[in-house]
Design a protein around this motif. Structure first.
Motif, PDB file in Angstrom:
ATOM      1  N   LYS A 208       0.845  -1.133   0.093  1.00  0.00           N
ATOM      2  CA  LYS A 208       0.100   0.062   0.006  1.00  0.00           C
ATOM      3  C   LYS A 208       0.734   1.205   0.127  1.00  0.00           C
ATOM      4  O   LYS A 208       2.050   1.231   0.511  1.00  0.00           O
ATOM      5  CB  LYS A 208      -1.089  -0.078   1.072  1.00  0.00           C
ATOM      6  CG  LYS A 208      -1.907  -1.119   1.158  1.00  0.00           C
ATOM      7  CD  LYS A 208      -2.826  -1.041   2.451  1.00  0.00           C
ATOM      8  CE  LYS A 208      -3.847  -2.346   2.489  1.00  0.00           C
ATOM      9  NZ  LYS A 208      -4.808  -2.161   3.549  1.00  0.00           N
ATOM     10  N   ARG A 209       0.295   2.268  -0.486  1.00  0.00           N
ATOM     11  CA  ARG A 209       0.872   3.585  -0.561  1.00  0.00           C
ATOM     12  C   ARG A 209       1.259   4.270   0.863  1.00  0.00           C
ATOM     13  O   ARG A 209       0.505   4.333   1.823  1.00  0.00           O
ATOM     14  CB  ARG A 209       0.232   4.690  -1.574  1.00  0.00           C
ATOM     15  CG  ARG A 209       0.937   6.030  -1.687  1.00  0.00           C
ATOM     16  CD  ARG A 209      -0.203   6.750  -2.509  1.00  0.00           C
ATOM     17  NE  ARG A 209       0.449   8.187  -2.437  1.00  0.00           N
ATOM     18  CZ  ARG A 209       1.290   8.768  -3.214  1.00  0.00           C
ATOM     19  NH1 ARG A 209       1.725   7.995  -4.255  1.00  0.00           N
ATOM     20  NH2 ARG A 209       1.724  10.094  -3.433  1.00  0.00           N
ATOM     21  N   PRO A 210       2.271   4.372   1.190  1.00  0.00           N
ATOM     22  CA  PRO A 210       2.752   5.025   2.580  1.00  0.00           C
ATOM     23  C   PRO A 210       1.855   6.454   2.879  1.00  0.00           C
ATOM     24  O   PRO A 210       1.861   7.224   1.834  1.00  0.00           O
ATOM     25  CB  PRO A 210       4.301   5.038   2.648  1.00  0.00           C
ATOM     26  CG  PRO A 210       4.698   4.248   1.691  1.00  0.00           C
ATOM     27  CD  PRO A 210       3.727   4.305   0.473  1.00  0.00           C
ATOM     28  N   ASP A 211       1.338   6.641   4.122  1.00  0.00           N
ATOM     29  CA  ASP A 211       0.978   7.870   4.358  1.00  0.00           C
ATOM     30  C   ASP A 211       2.097   8.977   4.705  1.00  0.00           C
ATOM     31  O   ASP A 211       1.652  10.045   4.772  1.00  0.00           O
ATOM     32  CB  ASP A 211       0.008   7.790   5.681  1.00  0.00           C
ATOM     33  CG  ASP A 211      -1.150   6.664   5.187  1.00  0.00           C
ATOM     34  OD1 ASP A 211      -1.662   7.096   4.024  1.00  0.00           O
ATOM     35  OD2 ASP A 211      -1.649   5.922   6.040  1.00  0.00           O
ATOM     36  N   VAL A 212       3.148   8.563   5.368  1.00  0.00           N
ATOM     37  CA  VAL A 212       4.277   9.233   5.855  1.00  0.00           C
ATOM     38  C   VAL A 212       5.634   8.561   5.322  1.00  0.00           C
ATOM     39  O   VAL A 212       5.733   7.313   5.376  1.00  0.00           O
ATOM     40  CB  VAL A 212       4.182   9.803   7.208  1.00  0.00           C
ATOM     41  CG1 VAL A 212       4.272   8.436   8.060  1.00  0.00           C
ATOM     42  CG2 VAL A 212       5.222  10.827   7.635  1.00  0.00           C
ATOM     43  N   LEU A 213       6.795   9.347   5.190  1.00  0.00           N
ATOM     44  CA  LEU A 213       8.057   8.984   4.809  1.00  0.00           C
ATOM     45  C   LEU A 213       9.081   9.192   6.004  1.00  0.00           C
ATOM     46  O   LEU A 213       8.828  10.366   6.272  1.00  0.00           O
ATOM     47  CB  LEU A 213       8.700   9.112   3.344  1.00  0.00           C
ATOM     48  CG  LEU A 213       7.765   8.754   1.991  1.00  0.00           C
ATOM     49  CD1 LEU A 213       8.585   9.084   0.915  1.00  0.00           C
ATOM     50  CD2 LEU A 213       7.817   7.333   2.241  1.00  0.00           C
ATOM     51  N   ILE A 214      10.053   8.376   6.316  1.00  0.00           N
ATOM     52  CA  ILE A 214      10.978   8.820   7.197  1.00  0.00           C
ATOM     53  C   ILE A 214      12.413   8.259   6.474  1.00  0.00           C
ATOM     54  O   ILE A 214      12.553   7.328   6.050  1.00  0.00           O
ATOM     55  CB  ILE A 214      10.900   7.829   8.505  1.00  0.00           C
ATOM     56  CG1 ILE A 214       9.608   8.094   9.280  1.00  0.00           C
ATOM     57  CG2 ILE A 214      12.062   8.145   9.438  1.00  0.00           C
ATOM     58  CD1 ILE A 214       9.407   7.533  10.449  1.00  0.00           C
ATOM     59  N   VAL A 215      13.180   9.161   6.280  1.00  0.00           N
ATOM     60  CA  VAL A 215      14.378   9.195   5.704  1.00  0.00           C
ATOM     61  C   VAL A 215      15.544   9.306   6.811  1.00  0.00           C
ATOM     62  O   VAL A 215      15.670  10.335   7.433  1.00  0.00           O
ATOM     63  CB  VAL A 215      14.929  10.219   4.590  1.00  0.00           C
ATOM     64  CG1 VAL A 215      16.316   9.752   4.130  1.00  0.00           C
ATOM     65  CG2 VAL A 215      13.785  10.026   3.508  1.00  0.00           C
ATOM     66  N   ALA A 216      15.979   7.983   7.484  1.00  0.00           N
ATOM     67  CA  ALA A 216      16.835   8.205   8.299  1.00  0.00           C
ATOM     68  C   ALA A 216      18.303   7.696   8.238  1.00  0.00           C
ATOM     69  O   ALA A 216      18.482   6.869   7.364  1.00  0.00           O
ATOM     70  CB  ALA A 216      16.036   7.256   9.595  1.00  0.00           C
ATOM     71  N   ARG A 217      18.995   8.093   9.231  1.00  0.00           N
ATOM     72  CA  ARG A 217      20.510   7.653   9.076  1.00  0.00           C
ATOM     73  C   ARG A 217      21.143   8.057  10.590  1.00  0.00           C
ATOM     74  O   ARG A 217      20.708   9.020  11.171  1.00  0.00           O
ATOM     75  CB  ARG A 217      21.524   8.243   8.077  1.00  0.00           C
ATOM     76  CG  ARG A 217      22.855   7.738   8.182  1.00  0.00           C
ATOM     77  CD  ARG A 217      23.899   8.475   7.279  1.00  0.00           C
ATOM     78  NE  ARG A 217      24.986   7.980   7.023  1.00  0.00           N
ATOM     79  CZ  ARG A 217      26.063   7.820   7.910  1.00  0.00           C
ATOM     80  NH1 ARG A 217      25.791   7.987   9.381  1.00  0.00           N
ATOM     81  NH2 ARG A 217      27.288   7.061   7.699  1.00  0.00           N
ATOM     82  N   ALA A 265      13.491  15.527  12.216  1.00  0.00           N
ATOM     83  CA  ALA A 265      13.533  14.875  13.608  1.00  0.00           C
ATOM     84  C   ALA A 265      15.039  14.854  14.140  1.00  0.00           C
ATOM     85  O   ALA A 265      15.738  14.776  13.424  1.00  0.00           O
ATOM     86  CB  ALA A 265      12.937  13.389  13.648  1.00  0.00           C
ATOM     87  N   PRO A 266      15.236  15.064  15.461  1.00  0.00           N
ATOM     88  CA  PRO A 266      16.696  15.247  15.932  1.00  0.00           C
ATOM     89  C   PRO A 266      17.275  13.948  15.807  1.00  0.00           C
ATOM     90  O   PRO A 266      18.575  13.977  15.662  1.00  0.00           O
ATOM     91  CB  PRO A 266      16.361  15.585  17.532  1.00  0.00           C
ATOM     92  CG  PRO A 266      14.949  15.298  17.834  1.00  0.00           C
ATOM     93  CD  PRO A 266      14.306  15.484  16.454  1.00  0.00           C
ATOM     94  N   THR A 267      16.814  12.681  16.103  1.00  0.00           N
ATOM     95  CA  THR A 267      17.199  11.564  15.662  1.00  0.00           C
ATOM     96  C   THR A 267      16.272  10.387  15.157  1.00  0.00           C
ATOM     97  O   THR A 267      14.947  10.871  14.946  1.00  0.00           O
ATOM     98  CB  THR A 267      17.466  10.848  17.230  1.00  0.00           C
ATOM     99  OG1 THR A 267      16.298  10.843  18.035  1.00  0.00           O
ATOM    100  CG2 THR A 267      18.540  11.748  18.100  1.00  0.00           C
ATOM    101  N   PRO A 268      16.638   9.412  14.879  1.00  0.00           N
ATOM    102  CA  PRO A 268      15.561   8.320  14.073  1.00  0.00           C
ATOM    103  C   PRO A 268      14.555   7.878  15.159  1.00  0.00           C
ATOM    104  O   PRO A 268      13.292   7.795  14.578  1.00  0.00           O
ATOM    105  CB  PRO A 268      16.562   7.219  13.663  1.00  0.00           C
ATOM    106  CG  PRO A 268      17.673   7.948  13.250  1.00  0.00           C
ATOM    107  CD  PRO A 268      17.891   8.849  14.396  1.00  0.00           C
ATOM    108  N   THR A 269      14.823   7.749  16.365  1.00  0.00           N
ATOM    109  CA  THR A 269      13.910   7.480  17.245  1.00  0.00           C
ATOM    110  C   THR A 269      12.918   8.636  17.324  1.00  0.00           C
ATOM    111  O   THR A 269      11.441   8.402  17.542  1.00  0.00           O
ATOM    112  CB  THR A 269      14.478   7.378  18.438  1.00  0.00           C
ATOM    113  OG1 THR A 269      15.181   6.122  18.603  1.00  0.00           O
ATOM    114  CG2 THR A 269      13.479   6.926  19.673  1.00  0.00           C
ATOM    115  N   GLY A 270      13.463   9.904  17.443  1.00  0.00           N
ATOM    116  CA  GLY A 270      12.343  11.024  17.401  1.00  0.00           C
ATOM    117  C   GLY A 270      11.369  11.156  16.091  1.00  0.00           C
ATOM    118  O   GLY A 270      10.335  11.738  16.422  1.00  0.00           O
TER     119      GLY A 270
END
Length: 535
Positions: A208-217, A265-270
């Protein structure tokens, strides 16, 4: 005497060919500068050539040197070169005899300190910001409760585990992970492709198409995070129609994707905490709102009930409401009898006035007048008919006299028309013959062109057409699966076959009925395949 000495001296100088001199210079330069480090600014970089090599220049404020990175060296370079970047190149100097030029063959490339990277980063931030990619007006709000979350990150690091753990603790939802490299050559292109890939989803199929994306490192140095300053990544984040959260590095690490993203976000967890709320808090808030709703509904019902009772007490009784209509009804009932009597008297008087005009003597006189009028009209009609008959008799007499002289004129006119018709018939036959000849010639020419373009002429030269189960030609071996029923058309007919592993035919080929019929009566080899004409 002086000229003789000069000629003698010139003959003692060693003589080289152009190739020998160029080769000697090349060996001298490569021996003297077999390993050098050069600092300069990249100029004229256009990426890798179609051959895989990259050609550009290194320059400073006073000089310029050509540079080349061979195709095999590119995978070992940790830093991707960019136009205008100040770098330190390690390699050897060599010459190019074909144009009497020298160049440096780069074996390693690194940025010339953090200051150069920061200057390049600041220049790119200003340029992309001027295009409006960082404007606040174009940023979209995050959905309150997404059903599907897309994550772009490395599948092996601790970042993805932290994100999944935080989402499962707060509010478990479906998570799609697009694995990418987050550091090194090609990592920026992979991140940009992942963002565009998620946006290309249409909600069909298993994903399914995501409702929100997270680009993290995770965190790292400026060089480690440089992929997220790539222009392709920034433009992909700005063009994303799905709200995007950037979670690259730690609190103090800023990259260009943080400015282009809808939320940083300050961190991936955030980032995981921003993406989903806490389910327990929502349950408690829902319970509180439910209790408040029930209390307010109960109070509202009590208030409405009190208002209705007050309105009921203010309403008049049924007898008071019906008193006036009852009086009107009684008065109307009392006047109904008198009205009927007056209406009967009026109607009787009107009937008597109408009956006084219907006496027998008046009707007899009226009939006598009408009968006399009818007799006069009949007499006038008979006289008019006699005059009309006499007029027609005279006209017929004159017409008979004219017809007596008509045959002679008709015979002459018919002969002239017959001759004219014969002439027109001859002209028409000639025109039709010419038209048919031209049409026949044109159709013959078109038939020759059609026969020359027909694929059956190609079949006669030894080729064949392979068709699938739907009788459409198969043009590639990649589309043929094992066990597929196919037919092979030759110049003299078709055969049926079944494909095996690797595209080999299995079982004995069977000639289809149409092919057998054609094999029974083969056409002569010298004849051209015919096509039906339009006549």
């Amino acid at each position: 005497m002086t000229s003789l000495l000069a000629d003698s001296a010139s003959t003692n100088i060693a003589e080289f060919s152009v190739s020998e001199l160029s080769g000697s210079i090349k060996r001298t330069v490569e021996t003297a500068f077999d390993h050098v480090r050069v600092r300069g600014e990249i100029s004229g970089y256009r990426g890798q050539h179609s051959s895989g090599h990259a050609y550009f220049s290194l320059k400073d404020d006073r000089a310029r040197i050509d540079a080349v990175i061979w195709k095999g060296t590119f995978p070992r370079i940790k830093f991707r070169p960019e136009e205008g970047m100040e770098v330190i190149a390690t390699g050897k100097i060599t010459t190019f005899p074909g144009s009497s030029k020298y160049q440096i063959v780069i074996e390693n490339l690194e940025p010339a300190g953090a200051g150069a990277l920061m200057a390049l980063l600041e220049e790119r931030r200003r340029r992309l910001g001027a295009e409006g990619l960082f404007d606040q007006d174009r940023k979209r709000p995050l959905p309150f409760l997404p059903h599907v979350i897309g994550v772009v990150t490395s599948p092996t690091g601790a970042v993805i585990r932290d994100i999944l753990h935080r989402i499962s603790d707060r509010f478990p939802v479906h998570v799609l992970v697009w694995p990418v490299k987050v550091q090194g050559e090609g990592s920026g292109d992979e991140v940009a492709a992942a963002i565009r890939g998620f946006n290309a989803f249409r909600g069909e199929g298993p994903f399914k198409r995501p409702d929100v994306l997270i680009v993290a490192r995770g965190g790292g140095s400026l060089e480690d995070l440089w992929s997220f300053n790539d222009e392709a990544v920034v433009r992909a984040a700005a063009e994303s129609s799905i709200p995007l959260i950037s979670a690259v590095g730690h609190e103090t690490d800023w990259t260009l994707i943080d400015h282009a993203a809808d939320m940083r976000a300050p961190t991936p967890t955030g980032a995981a905490e921003m993406a989903v709320p806490v389910k327990a808090d929502l349950d408690a808030q829902m319970a509180s709102l439910t209790a408040r709703l029930r209390g307010s509904s109960s109070r509202q019902m009590d208030h409405r009930r009190h208002v209705v009772r007050s309105l009921v007490r203010a309403l008049p009784s049924l007898d008071q409401l019906l008193a006036l209509p009852r009086r009107r009804f009684d008065e109307a009932a009392a006047g109904l009898g008198r009205g009927l009597e007056r209406t009967t008297v009026v109607k009787r008087r009107s009937f008597e006035r109408a009956a006084s005009g219907l006496r027998l003597e008046l009707l007899v006189n009226r009939l006598a007048q009408q009968r006399q009028l009818l007799a006069e009209r009949i007499n006038r009609s008979e006289r008019c008919l006699e005059r009309q008959m006499l007029k027609e008799h005279n006209r017929l007499g004159r017409a008979g006299a004219s017809l007596a002289a008509l045959p002679a004129r008709l015979v002459g006119h018919l002969q002239r028309e017959r001759q004219h018709l014969r002439s027109l018939s001859r002209h028409a036959d000639t025109a039709i013959s010419h038209t048919l000849n031209r049409s026949r010639s044109a159709i013959t020419a078109q038939d020759r062109v059609l026969q020359s373009l027909s694929y059956k002429n190609v079949l006669k030269r030894g080729f064949a057409v392979v068709r699938g189960e739907d009788d459409h030609p198969l043009t590639r071996a990649a589309g043929i699966r094992e066990g597929l029923a196919i037919s092979v058309e030759f110049a003299d007919g078709r055969i049926a076959a079944v494909t095996g592993e690797g595209g080999d035919l299995v079982d004995a080929p069977t000639v289809i009925p149409q092919a057998k019929k054609r094999l029974a009566k083969p056409e002569p080899a010298s004849e051209t395949p015919k096509q039906g004409t339009l006549f």
